[in-house]
Design a protein around this motif. Structure first.
Motif, mmCIF file in Angstrom:
data_model
loop_
_atom_site.group_PDB
_atom_site.id
_atom_site.type_symbol
_atom_site.label_atom_id
_atom_site.label_comp_id
_atom_site.label_asym_id
_atom_site.label_seq_id
_atom_site.Cartn_x
_atom_site.Cartn_y
_atom_site.Cartn_z
ATOM 1 N N GLN A 279 0.882 -1.172 0.000
ATOM 2 C CA GLN A 279 0.000 0.000 0.000
ATOM 3 C C GLN A 279 0.927 1.231 0.000
ATOM 4 O O GLN A 279 1.691 1.426 0.953
ATOM 5 C CB GLN A 279 -0.911 0.010 1.225
ATOM 6 N N PHE A 280 0.853 2.050 -1.037
ATOM 7 C CA PHE A 280 1.832 3.130 -1.201
ATOM 8 C C PHE A 280 1.165 4.467 -1.499
ATOM 9 O O PHE A 280 0.202 4.538 -2.277
ATOM 10 C CB PHE A 280 2.802 2.823 -2.346
ATOM 11 N N MET A 281 1.705 5.503 -0.886
ATOM 12 C CA MET A 281 1.430 6.886 -1.252
ATOM 13 C C MET A 281 2.789 7.509 -1.531
ATOM 14 O O MET A 281 3.525 7.880 -0.608
ATOM 15 C CB MET A 281 0.709 7.631 -0.124
ATOM 16 N N LEU A 282 3.177 7.581 -2.804
ATOM 17 C CA LEU A 282 4.471 8.104 -3.212
ATOM 18 C C LEU A 282 4.316 9.578 -3.561
ATOM 19 O O LEU A 282 3.499 9.936 -4.426
ATOM 20 C CB LEU A 282 5.007 7.343 -4.430
ATOM 21 N N VAL A 283 5.081 10.419 -2.903
ATOM 22 C CA VAL A 283 5.053 11.858 -3.159
ATOM 23 C C VAL A 283 6.406 12.228 -3.765
ATOM 24 O O VAL A 283 7.453 12.012 -3.147
ATOM 25 C CB VAL A 283 4.788 12.654 -1.870
ATOM 26 N N LEU A 284 6.371 12.766 -4.983
ATOM 27 C CA LEU A 284 7.581 13.002 -5.766
ATOM 28 C C LEU A 284 7.682 14.488 -6.110
ATOM 29 O O LEU A 284 7.313 14.917 -7.217
ATOM 30 C CB LEU A 284 7.543 12.158 -7.047
ATOM 31 N N PRO A 285 8.184 15.315 -5.179
ATOM 32 C CA PRO A 285 8.245 16.753 -5.435
ATOM 33 C C PRO A 285 9.057 17.118 -6.668
ATOM 34 O O PRO A 285 8.718 18.068 -7.387
ATOM 35 C CB PRO A 285 8.876 17.308 -4.148
ATOM 36 N N GLU A 286 10.135 16.368 -6.945
ATOM 37 C CA GLU A 286 10.986 16.713 -8.081
ATOM 38 C C GLU A 286 10.267 16.527 -9.409
ATOM 39 O O GLU A 286 10.642 17.110 -10.426
ATOM 40 C CB GLU A 286 12.278 15.878 -8.060
ATOM 41 N N SER A 287 9.208 15.710 -9.408
ATOM 42 C CA SER A 287 8.423 15.477 -10.627
ATOM 43 C C SER A 287 7.041 16.110 -10.548
ATOM 44 O O SER A 287 6.266 15.969 -11.496
ATOM 45 C CB SER A 287 8.272 13.971 -10.875
ATOM 46 N N ASP A 288 6.732 16.796 -9.444
ATOM 47 C CA ASP A 288 5.395 17.343 -9.206
ATOM 48 C C ASP A 288 4.353 16.253 -9.445
ATOM 49 O O ASP A 288 3.383 16.436 -10.187
ATOM 50 C CB ASP A 288 5.119 18.560 -10.088
ATOM 51 N N ALA A 289 4.568 15.105 -8.790
ATOM 52 C CA ALA A 289 3.742 13.928 -9.065
ATOM 53 C C ALA A 289 3.427 13.170 -7.784
ATOM 54 O O ALA A 289 4.144 13.274 -6.775
ATOM 55 C CB ALA A 289 4.453 13.003 -10.048
ATOM 56 N N VAL A 290 2.344 12.413 -7.847
ATOM 57 C CA VAL A 290 1.911 11.526 -6.764
ATOM 58 C C VAL A 290 1.504 10.209 -7.392
ATOM 59 O O VAL A 290 0.873 10.186 -8.457
ATOM 60 C CB VAL A 290 0.719 12.134 -5.989
ATOM 61 N N VAL A 291 1.856 9.103 -6.737
ATOM 62 C CA VAL A 291 1.419 7.785 -7.179
ATOM 63 C C VAL A 291 0.778 7.084 -5.981
ATOM 64 O O VAL A 291 1.389 6.981 -4.915
ATOM 65 C CB VAL A 291 2.590 6.944 -7.714
ATOM 66 N N ALA A 292 -0.455 6.628 -6.149
ATOM 67 C CA ALA A 292 -1.160 5.862 -5.115
ATOM 68 C C ALA A 292 -1.358 4.443 -5.612
ATOM 69 O O ALA A 292 -1.806 4.228 -6.747
ATOM 70 C CB ALA A 292 -2.503 6.504 -4.797
ATOM 71 N N ILE A 293 -1.006 3.473 -4.759
ATOM 72 C CA ILE A 293 -1.089 2.067 -5.134
ATOM 73 C C ILE A 293 -1.711 1.296 -3.977
ATOM 74 O O ILE A 293 -1.296 1.453 -2.823
ATOM 75 C CB ILE A 293 0.299 1.472 -5.448
ATOM 76 N N THR A 294 -2.697 0.461 -4.282
ATOM 77 C CA THR A 294 -3.168 -0.547 -3.338
ATOM 78 C C THR A 294 -2.938 -1.901 -3.988
ATOM 79 O O THR A 294 -3.082 -2.057 -5.198
ATOM 80 C CB THR A 294 -4.654 -0.353 -3.001
#
Length: 454
Positions: A279-294
């Motif tokens: 279960q992931f909440m990836l916060v990627l400021p360098e890419s201005d991106a978010v990835v949510a995974i269940t």
């Protein structure tokens, strides 16, 4: 529930081919089973997918990703002057004062439990449960730390439970009710539930259930420094403090050796909340991106490796044209694998099966099959529909699929509000069954409890 804005990958400078490559790699990995995926760039959803019988409206057990939400509640409490990071944990629970005599235990600060630096040398959950008579926070304080608080990191569930206890004490409400007006309602999160510990406290360290999109929303909220739709809800200073490394990083090359903040992990890229089985909440400021995974993925590092290999290059820093199709990324709902049989469509005869050899679920007393229905008796009955053998049949928080293999009836039961799947192998000749988990729940709970609490 308010949805996030949607866009095409190309419009947000994302290479759709990289997203395709990531999803294809997930499908080839033997210990990774995706349930939900949402990719955001510049605040827009550019890709989303759920694997049936999981769906966009289904809440999913987050396991330790729940800790990021306990941290968020702490941030609100600190901002409102309800909690002082430099006060002792014991000062918020004075009823335990006479029992806590160890100087190190008495000196554990709120910031220490927030950063997993209580001074304990290892995980204490089992021992804390015993000495605290089910109260993990009391148990934590009764166990003398081996090191001075603040000097040593050890991932330790009762530390997060202490945050839950403190917030409940100062606010008079459990974590979910504390977060409702501050986080959930402003972000349009309407489905949530948090499992209780033995003393009736929301666990804090695990047990939160949210949809994949709700996880993505909170990731975007953090990426925007605690702001939502132009309104500052949580101080940006807290976001920075909670997501920086408070303990030395091992720099061992893995995503678990980069340091730990206030219930957040630093990653090879950005930072994250994560929970057991992927279960992931990836916060990627360098890419201005978010990835949510269940997911149901024992190989959590392998899943992150695939994200860094395929997704990260696709989330380019530019905002111009990207490779791949110009239109929207296709929203599809591929099916998870069903039991593998020999393709026969035999009628299901009504029968009751008793535990046989190789049964891993000792509490399961019987399995009853009748046309159109499966009934599991574990001292209380759990009933699910049995449909056609070539598809998943969903009834509320349960999904079933079955197949015949020789003279055995194979049934899979997925608890769709959790990562977990139960394999049943029924033998009509002997009237017995074998049961096993694909991945076992981390806490021993009745099968009927494997769903979001209400």
């Amino acid at each position: 529930m308010t949805s996030l804005p949607r866009s095409t990958p190309a419009a947000q400078g994302v290479d759709a081919n990289g997203i395709d490559a990531f999803v294809a790699a997930l499908g080839r990995a033997p210990n990774i089973e995706p349930h939900g995926l949402m990719v955001l760039r510049h605040g827009h959803v550019v890709a989303e997918r759920w694997w049936h019988p999981y769906g966009p409206g289904t809440p999913h057990l987050l396991y330790s990703l729940s800790k990021a939400f306990a941290s968020t509640a702490l941030g609100f409490a600190v901002a409102e002057g309800l909690v002082d990071l430099d006060a002792t944990v014991l000062s918020y629970l004075p009823e335990h004062d006479a029992r806590i005599t160890d100087p190190r235990s008495r000196s554990i600060l709120v910031r220490h439990v927030a950063s997993m630096t209580s001074g304990h040398a290892a995980e204490t959950i089992d021992e804390a449960f015993g000495v605290g008579d089910g109260d993990l926070t009391l148990g934590l304080l009764l166990l003398p730390p081996e090191r001075d608080p603040g000097t040593f990191f050890a991932y330790n569930q009762p530390c997060t439970n202490a945050l839950s206890a403190i917030i409940e004490r100062v606010s008079g409400t459990p974590l979910t009710e504390f977060l409702r007006p501050r986080l959930f309602e402003p972000l349009g999160i309407g489905q949530f539930g948090w499992s209780l510990d033995p003393v009736g406290r929301e666990q804090g360290f695990s047990g939160l259930h949210l949809t994949t999109e709700s996880v993505a929303k909170v990731g975007q909220f953090y990426l925007d420094g605690g702001s939502w739709q132009g309104k500052q809800l949580l101080p940006a200073e807290w976001v920075a403090e909670a997501t920086r490394a408070h303990v030395d990083a091992d720099k061992d090359g893995s995503d678990w050796g980069r340091g730990y903040g206030f219930q957040f992990w630093r990653s090879r890229h950005g930072y994250r909340g994560d929970g057991a089985y992927g279960q992931f909440m990836l916060v990627l400021p360098e890419s201005d991106a978010v990835v949510a995974i269940t997911s149901q993925s024992p190989d959590m590092e392998g899943l992150l490796d695939l994200a860094w290999t395929h997704l990260l290059p696709a989330l380019t820093a530019g905002s111009g044209d990207s490779a791949g199709p110009a239109g929207p990324w296709p929203i599809e709902h591929p099916e998870l694998a069903r039991p593998a049989g020999d393709g026969r469509h035999m009628a299901l005869a009504e029968a009751t099966y008793r535990p046989g050899p190789a049964n891993e679920i000792g509490s399961l007393e019987s399995v009853r099959v009748r046309p159109g229905e499966l009934v599991l008796d574990e001292g209380g009955e759990l009933t699910a529909a049995l449909g056609a053998p070539d598809r998943w049949t969903v009834t509320g928080p349960l999904a079933t699929a079955y197949a015949w293999s020789g003279d055995r009836l194979l049934i899979d039961l997925i608890f769709v509000e959790t990562p977990h799947r139960l394999h049943l192998r029924l033998d009509p000749a002997t009237g017995t069954f074998a049961a096993s988990w694909r991945t076992a729940p981390l806490a021993p709970v009745p099968l009927v409890a494997l769903r979001m609490p209400h």
